[in-house]
Design an enzyme around this catalytic site. Structure first.
Site, PDB file in Angstrom:
ATOM      1  N   THR A  64       0.840  -1.199   0.000  1.00 29.65           N
ATOM      2  CA  THR A  64       0.000   0.000   0.000  1.00 29.65           C
ATOM      3  C   THR A  64       0.869   1.242   0.000  1.00 29.65           C
ATOM      4  O   THR A  64       1.939   1.277   0.626  1.00 29.65           O
ATOM      5  CB  THR A  64      -0.940   0.054   1.216  1.00 29.65           C
ATOM      6  OG1 THR A  64      -0.176   0.255   2.408  1.00 29.65           O
ATOM      7  CG2 THR A  64      -1.758  -1.223   1.346  1.00 29.65           C
ATOM      8  N   GLU A  65       0.374   2.248  -0.689  1.00 23.89           N
ATOM      9  CA  GLU A  65       1.096   3.507  -0.817  1.00 23.89           C
ATOM     10  C   GLU A  65       1.344   4.164   0.537  1.00 23.89           C
ATOM     11  O   GLU A  65       2.328   4.883   0.719  1.00 23.89           O
ATOM     12  CB  GLU A  65       0.245   4.414  -1.706  1.00 23.89           C
ATOM     13  CG  GLU A  65       0.827   5.733  -2.099  1.00 23.89           C
ATOM     14  CD  GLU A  65      -0.147   6.484  -2.989  1.00 23.89           C
ATOM     15  OE1 GLU A  65      -0.353   7.677  -2.739  1.00 23.89           O
ATOM     16  OE2 GLU A  65      -0.713   5.859  -3.911  1.00 23.89           O
ATOM     17  N   ASN A  66       0.439   3.917   1.493  1.00 24.45           N
ATOM     18  CA  ASN A  66       0.574   4.551   2.799  1.00 24.45           C
ATOM     19  C   ASN A  66       1.427   3.738   3.783  1.00 24.45           C
ATOM     20  O   ASN A  66       1.462   4.049   4.963  1.00 24.45           O
ATOM     21  CB  ASN A  66      -0.801   4.849   3.409  1.00 24.45           C
ATOM     22  CG  ASN A  66      -1.698   3.627   3.484  1.00 24.45           C
ATOM     23  OD1 ASN A  66      -1.649   2.753   2.625  1.00 24.45           O
ATOM     24  ND2 ASN A  66      -2.540   3.561   4.499  1.00 24.45           N
TER      25      ASN A  66
END
Length: 224
Positions: A64-66
């Protein structure tokens, strides 16, 4: 805006199916085409539903990007933890061995070529695989690039999930993108309820159709 290519062609091995794909069937099809053991990022929106159809035994690791590796399917009921979400703020689950890290480290993974696949949505995809998915250019529209450019250029393969036609009937698979570009020549394959289409330097090739024929689909793309 990039130079246009000729209309899509039809694969000699074209497969025709009787009915269009539902959203769930489309997500399941994308999941089935991701090789075991791949490291994958799922873009915001419809691509996140691919997580619900991956076989845990496949060894596919979701990034995930986060800042997470080892994301599982969407969380429901008592599994919902509002501190555990994907980049689209959707509550998700974690798989055994999941890990967390700084946002900057997440982007370093994306930009460094460490992801095998990115599954993204799109406003437009050109026949050669150019991607426009962060801004329509319309006055007042809110641009939302996020990590799209990093994923489009950093992932080894880019798959797009989208409808082939906008609400007004205009094609989203186009000879050349007219919306602001996210990446050039980065899309390998488009998955839609109506067709699966390969993209590349020589143009687009229709490999499967669902609930239509290749001729009817080509006519609609040309006449819209």
């Amino acid at each position: 805006m990039t130079a246009a290519l000729a209309a899509p062609t039809v694969s000699p091995d074209l497969v025709e199916h009787a009915t269009p794909l539902t959203k769930a069937e489309l997500a399941a099809r994308v999941a089935a085409d991701i090789p075991p053991g791949s490291f994958v990022n799922l873009g915001i929106g419809q691509p996140t539903t691919v997580a619900d159809h991956l076989d845990p035994a496949s060894g596919v690791v979701l990034h995930t990007e986060n800042g997470m590796l080892g994301m599982g399917p969407a969380a429901v009921g008592d599994d919902i933890d509002l501190d555990l979400t994907n980049a689209g703020k959707v509550p998700v689950t974690e798989l055994p061995g999941a890990s967390y890290f700084h946002h900057a480290d997440s982007f370093a993974m994306m930009r460094g070529g460490h992801l095998d696949y990115a599954v993204l949505g799109a406003f437009q995809v050109s026949y050669r695989g150019d991607l426009a998915n962060w801004h329509t250019g319309a006055p007042g529209a809110i641009p939302a690039v996020g990590g799209a450019m990093d994923l489009a250029t950093g992932a080894r393969h880019v798959l797009v999930m989208m409808t082939l036609f906008a609400k007004d009937g205009t094609p989203k698979l186009v000879p050349g993108c007219t919306y602001p570009l996210t990446g050039l020549g980065c899309v390998n394959r488009v998955y839609s309820p109506d067709a699966i289409i390969e993209c590349g330097p020589d143009g687009a090739v229709i490999t499967e159709v669902f609930g239509t024929t290749a001729d009817a689909l080509l006519a609609r793309l040309r006449d819209a």
